[in-house]
Design a protein around this motif. Sequence first.
Motif, PDB file in Angstrom:
ATOM      1  N   ALA A  48       0.768  -1.189   0.127  1.00 43.44           N
ATOM      2  CA  ALA A  48       0.023   0.060   0.006  1.00 43.44           C
ATOM      3  C   ALA A  48       1.023   1.147  -0.017  1.00 43.44           C
ATOM      4  O   ALA A  48       0.600   1.984  -0.752  1.00 43.44           O
ATOM      5  CB  ALA A  48      -0.855   0.041   1.298  1.00 43.44           C
ATOM      6  N   THR A  49       1.995   1.327   0.765  1.00 40.12           N
ATOM      7  CA  THR A  49       2.855   2.531   0.743  1.00 40.12           C
ATOM      8  C   THR A  49       3.475   2.804  -0.570  1.00 40.12           C
ATOM      9  O   THR A  49       3.920   3.861  -0.962  1.00 40.12           O
ATOM     10  CB  THR A  49       3.822   2.349   1.883  1.00 40.12           C
ATOM     11  OG1 THR A  49       4.704   1.213   1.797  1.00 40.12           O
ATOM     12  CG2 THR A  49       3.322   2.219   3.036  1.00 40.12           C
ATOM     13  N   HIS A  50       3.801   1.517  -1.309  1.00 44.87           N
ATOM     14  CA  HIS A  50       4.367   1.728  -2.826  1.00 44.87           C
ATOM     15  C   HIS A  50       3.106   2.061  -3.517  1.00 44.87           C
ATOM     16  O   HIS A  50       3.271   2.257  -5.005  1.00 44.87           O
ATOM     17  CB  HIS A  50       4.855   0.487  -2.959  1.00 44.87           C
ATOM     18  CG  HIS A  50       6.246   0.232  -2.398  1.00 44.87           C
ATOM     19  ND1 HIS A  50       6.374  -0.369  -1.331  1.00 44.87           N
ATOM     20  CD2 HIS A  50       7.425   0.720  -2.675  1.00 44.87           C
ATOM     21  CE1 HIS A  50       7.640  -0.214  -0.842  1.00 44.87           C
ATOM     22  NE2 HIS A  50       8.373   0.280  -1.699  1.00 44.87           N
ATOM     23  N   GLY A  51       1.918   2.213  -3.197  1.00 42.12           N
ATOM     24  CA  GLY A  51       0.557   2.581  -3.895  1.00 42.12           C
ATOM     25  C   GLY A  51       0.108   1.633  -4.977  1.00 42.12           C
ATOM     26  O   GLY A  51      -0.455   1.719  -6.050  1.00 42.12           O
ATOM     27  N   LEU A  52       0.332   0.366  -4.406  1.00 43.21           N
ATOM     28  CA  LEU A  52      -0.006  -0.827  -5.115  1.00 43.21           C
ATOM     29  C   LEU A  52      -1.251  -1.495  -4.659  1.00 43.21           C
ATOM     30  O   LEU A  52      -1.337  -1.585  -3.423  1.00 43.21           O
ATOM     31  CB  LEU A  52       0.989  -2.021  -5.151  1.00 43.21           C
ATOM     32  CG  LEU A  52       2.159  -1.636  -6.134  1.00 43.21           C
ATOM     33  CD1 LEU A  52       3.188  -2.539  -5.823  1.00 43.21           C
ATOM     34  CD2 LEU A  52       2.007  -1.567  -7.437  1.00 43.21           C
ATOM     35  N   LYS A  53      -2.554  -1.512  -5.437  1.00 43.15           N
ATOM     36  CA  LYS A  53      -3.676  -2.200  -4.910  1.00 43.15           C
ATOM     37  C   LYS A  53      -3.270  -3.758  -4.576  1.00 43.15           C
ATOM     38  O   LYS A  53      -3.182  -4.451  -5.551  1.00 43.15           O
ATOM     39  CB  LYS A  53      -4.714  -1.854  -5.783  1.00 43.15           C
ATOM     40  CG  LYS A  53      -6.106  -2.217  -5.355  1.00 43.15           C
ATOM     41  CD  LYS A  53      -7.313  -1.988  -6.526  1.00 43.15           C
ATOM     42  CE  LYS A  53      -8.541  -2.457  -6.092  1.00 43.15           C
ATOM     43  NZ  LYS A  53      -9.714  -2.103  -7.199  1.00 43.15           N
ATOM     44  N   THR A  54      -3.836  -4.242  -3.395  1.00 46.17           N
ATOM     45  CA  THR A  54      -3.740  -5.465  -2.959  1.00 46.17           C
ATOM     46  C   THR A  54      -5.142  -6.080  -2.825  1.00 46.17           C
ATOM     47  O   THR A  54      -6.158  -5.330  -2.309  1.00 46.17           O
ATOM     48  CB  THR A  54      -2.942  -5.709  -1.711  1.00 46.17           C
ATOM     49  OG1 THR A  54      -3.345  -4.894  -0.579  1.00 46.17           O
ATOM     50  CG2 THR A  54      -1.349  -5.285  -1.847  1.00 46.17           C
ATOM     51  N   GLY A  55      -5.199  -7.430  -3.314  1.00 47.23           N
ATOM     52  CA  GLY A  55      -6.194  -8.231  -2.874  1.00 47.23           C
ATOM     53  C   GLY A  55      -5.941  -9.468  -2.019  1.00 47.23           C
ATOM     54  O   GLY A  55      -4.943  -9.835  -2.104  1.00 47.23           O
ATOM     55  N   LEU A  56      -6.936  -9.795  -1.135  1.00 49.78           N
ATOM     56  CA  LEU A  56      -6.187 -10.794  -0.114  1.00 49.78           C
ATOM     57  C   LEU A  56      -7.170 -12.057  -0.373  1.00 49.78           C
ATOM     58  O   LEU A  56      -8.267 -12.097  -0.635  1.00 49.78           O
ATOM     59  CB  LEU A  56      -6.814 -10.461   1.221  1.00 49.78           C
ATOM     60  CG  LEU A  56      -6.083  -9.157   1.707  1.00 49.78           C
ATOM     61  CD1 LEU A  56      -6.490  -8.858   3.152  1.00 49.78           C
ATOM     62  CD2 LEU A  56      -4.514  -9.090   1.428  1.00 49.78           C
ATOM     63  N   LEU A  57      -6.522 -13.209  -0.491  1.00 51.03           N
ATOM     64  CA  LEU A  57      -6.960 -14.528  -0.835  1.00 51.03           C
ATOM     65  C   LEU A  57      -6.877 -15.450   0.634  1.00 51.03           C
ATOM     66  O   LEU A  57      -5.968 -15.724   0.963  1.00 51.03           O
ATOM     67  CB  LEU A  57      -6.236 -15.279  -1.745  1.00 51.03           C
ATOM     68  CG  LEU A  57      -6.862 -16.686  -2.630  1.00 51.03           C
ATOM     69  CD1 LEU A  57      -8.147 -16.137  -3.224  1.00 51.03           C
ATOM     70  CD2 LEU A  57      -5.886 -16.823  -3.567  1.00 51.03           C
ATOM     71  N   ILE A  58      -8.080 -15.511   1.506  1.00 56.93           N
ATOM     72  CA  ILE A  58      -7.758 -15.994   2.766  1.00 56.93           C
ATOM     73  C   ILE A  58      -8.942 -16.927   3.190  1.00 56.93           C
ATOM     74  O   ILE A  58      -9.713 -17.193   2.382  1.00 56.93           O
ATOM     75  CB  ILE A  58      -7.973 -14.433   3.800  1.00 56.93           C
ATOM     76  CG1 ILE A  58      -9.409 -14.107   3.584  1.00 56.93           C
ATOM     77  CG2 ILE A  58      -6.922 -13.577   3.642  1.00 56.93           C
ATOM     78  CD1 ILE A  58      -9.955 -12.981   4.451  1.00 56.93           C
ATOM     79  N   VAL A 112      -1.581  -7.052  -6.689  1.00 55.46           N
ATOM     80  CA  VAL A 112      -1.058  -7.999  -6.202  1.00 55.46           C
ATOM     81  C   VAL A 112      -2.196  -8.614  -5.143  1.00 55.46           C
ATOM     82  O   VAL A 112      -2.980  -8.175  -4.783  1.00 55.46           O
ATOM     83  CB  VAL A 112      -0.193  -7.452  -4.869  1.00 55.46           C
ATOM     84  CG1 VAL A 112       0.688  -8.546  -4.317  1.00 55.46           C
ATOM     85  CG2 VAL A 112       1.059  -6.295  -5.654  1.00 55.46           C
ATOM     86  N   ILE A 113      -2.006 -10.163  -5.295  1.00 59.45           N
ATOM     87  CA  ILE A 113      -2.894 -10.862  -4.475  1.00 59.45           C
ATOM     88  C   ILE A 113      -2.080 -11.565  -3.644  1.00 59.45           C
ATOM     89  O   ILE A 113      -0.618 -11.974  -3.726  1.00 59.45           O
ATOM     90  CB  ILE A 113      -3.414 -12.273  -5.384  1.00 59.45           C
ATOM     91  CG1 ILE A 113      -4.437 -11.440  -6.682  1.00 59.45           C
ATOM     92  CG2 ILE A 113      -4.266 -13.095  -4.696  1.00 59.45           C
ATOM     93  CD1 ILE A 113      -4.830 -12.384  -7.636  1.00 59.45           C
ATOM     94  N   LEU A 114      -2.314 -11.486  -2.137  1.00 59.20           N
ATOM     95  CA  LEU A 114      -1.548 -12.007  -1.097  1.00 59.20           C
ATOM     96  C   LEU A 114      -2.552 -13.148  -0.581  1.00 59.20           C
ATOM     97  O   LEU A 114      -3.719 -13.136  -0.435  1.00 59.20           O
ATOM     98  CB  LEU A 114      -1.456 -10.782   0.118  1.00 59.20           C
ATOM     99  CG  LEU A 114      -0.638  -9.784  -0.435  1.00 59.20           C
ATOM    100  CD1 LEU A 114      -0.800  -8.580   0.914  1.00 59.20           C
ATOM    101  CD2 LEU A 114       0.705 -10.095  -0.513  1.00 59.20           C
ATOM    102  N   ALA A 115      -1.745 -14.268  -0.437  1.00 58.06           N
ATOM    103  CA  ALA A 115      -2.327 -15.567  -0.039  1.00 58.06           C
ATOM    104  C   ALA A 115      -1.366 -16.045   1.148  1.00 58.06           C
ATOM    105  O   ALA A 115      -0.242 -15.894   0.932  1.00 58.06           O
ATOM    106  CB  ALA A 115      -2.471 -16.536  -0.938  1.00 58.06           C
ATOM    107  N   THR A 116      -1.833 -17.006   1.941  1.00 56.89           N
ATOM    108  CA  THR A 116      -1.003 -17.723   2.902  1.00 56.89           C
ATOM    109  C   THR A 116      -0.689 -19.189   2.457  1.00 56.89           C
ATOM    110  O   THR A 116      -1.453 -19.718   1.718  1.00 56.89           O
ATOM    111  CB  THR A 116      -1.401 -17.779   4.408  1.00 56.89           C
ATOM    112  OG1 THR A 116      -2.846 -17.803   4.236  1.00 56.89           O
ATOM    113  CG2 THR A 116      -1.152 -16.424   5.168  1.00 56.89           C
ATOM    114  N   GLU A 117       0.622 -19.498   2.628  1.00 54.01           N
ATOM    115  CA  GLU A 117       0.668 -21.019   2.379  1.00 54.01           C
ATOM    116  C   GLU A 117       0.009 -21.931   2.926  1.00 54.01           C
ATOM    117  O   GLU A 117      -0.764 -21.669   4.082  1.00 54.01           O
ATOM    118  CB  GLU A 117       2.407 -21.175   2.781  1.00 54.01           C
ATOM    119  CG  GLU A 117       3.305 -20.445   1.925  1.00 54.01           C
ATOM    120  CD  GLU A 117       4.669 -20.445   2.398  1.00 54.01           C
ATOM    121  OE1 GLU A 117       5.057 -21.054   3.443  1.00 54.01           O
ATOM    122  OE2 GLU A 117       5.492 -19.512   1.946  1.00 54.01           O
ATOM    123  N   VAL A 118      -0.058 -23.319   2.107  1.00 54.29           N
ATOM    124  CA  VAL A 118      -1.084 -24.171   2.753  1.00 54.29           C
ATOM    125  C   VAL A 118      -0.040 -25.328   3.135  1.00 54.29           C
ATOM    126  O   VAL A 118       1.060 -25.486   2.367  1.00 54.29           O
ATOM    127  CB  VAL A 118      -2.028 -24.747   2.093  1.00 54.29           C
ATOM    128  CG1 VAL A 118      -3.163 -23.831   1.656  1.00 54.29           C
ATOM    129  CG2 VAL A 118      -1.541 -25.192   0.616  1.00 54.29           C
TER     130      VAL A 118
END
Length: 366
Positions: free
Chosen positions: A278-288, A330-336
Amino acid sequence: MITRILPVSDAGSAEGRAAIREAARVIRDGGLVAFPTETVYGLGANALDGRAVARIFEAKQRPLNDPLILHVANLADLTNLTDLTAASDATNLKPLVAVLTRAFWPGPLTLVLPRGQNVPPIVSAGLDTVAVRMPNHPVAQALIRAGGVPIAAPSANRFGHVSPTTAQHVLDDLDGRIDLVLDGGATPIGVESTVLDLTADPPRILRPGGVTREQIERALAKIEERLAVSDWRSLTAQSPHTMPLPSPGMLPSHYAPRAKLVLCRDTDNLLTRRDNFATHGLKTGLLILESQREACDNLHPQFVLGETLSDVARNLYAGLRALDSAGVDVILATEVPRSGLGEAIADRLARAAAKAVETEGNCDHD
Ligand code: TXA
Ligand code: MG
């Protein structure tokens, strides 16, 4: 070309049967039909018609060196399409095939076997092997039976993109490029079949998928004393943290969304990274996961996959596509965890993340 969509909520209803008859006609005429399987939607053509199969590659923009899977509706077809006597040690192959088909067919296990004479070489990219599976989905089975021919079908997406788990996903990628889509609703498993190479000794998993490594090992353990293969246990010898052995066409960047996918260790790591992007101005989506919802409250866009591994498998591709459509960078996800179905999920997440590295250089924004 106009792509027609025919709903088949029930393969046995009058409406369903009419749709399947029509789709079977298109297949016999050399056309392309997208149809649901228990894993993902496939893009099918008459496997015995080289020209029809060539149209699959064209529609998907898939390179000709990436072999297709044959879909069959009964075991007799397996005998016609493969040549079990061609293997260097045919006596081993038959009991293996018998045990595995009994345990997992119909279902998400694809077997790579010596190719039979009547399979056009284009199906398996000129290899002398061919991949075959019997899908466990009423629409897929009815279509194969009505068509009266084996159906060659890759996943019904543009090459390299995320596989489709709904008819809408198919249209998003291939509208205007294929004849027909049978809409049988969302696919129940959501990740592709496991590809097991039985021409290798010992057999090798080329792609983890809907049938788990543990399930295959359990099935093979039962006939251990009858098997002369060097050591089927080396199915497990692969390091859990390496990619599976290469299958032709299995590029690291397969199964990729347009956005950059970044895998995080845990929820804290995910939230930190989100702030950084976000501080770099990028829009992120969360896959949770459901259990991460509270910690990620008010952070949008987000897509909740559910909680169990089968929830995650079923919803993963829809989540990647939905966040892509929301226009995130960017899509952020956690490892499984890499056990059971988690191995296939982790494999697809790693491949989706690999594309980001290839196309955008160093993606470490930590
Ligand atoms: O679940 C599935 O398997 C879905 C549904 C539609 O059945 N199909 C699917 O097909 O995922 P596709 O084309 O996207 O993936 C087929 C995989 C590829 O990784 C390909 O390299 C591998 O199977 N494959 C096919 N034939 C092979 C062969 N003769 N030897 C080694 N790998 C092969
Ligand atoms: Mg595919």
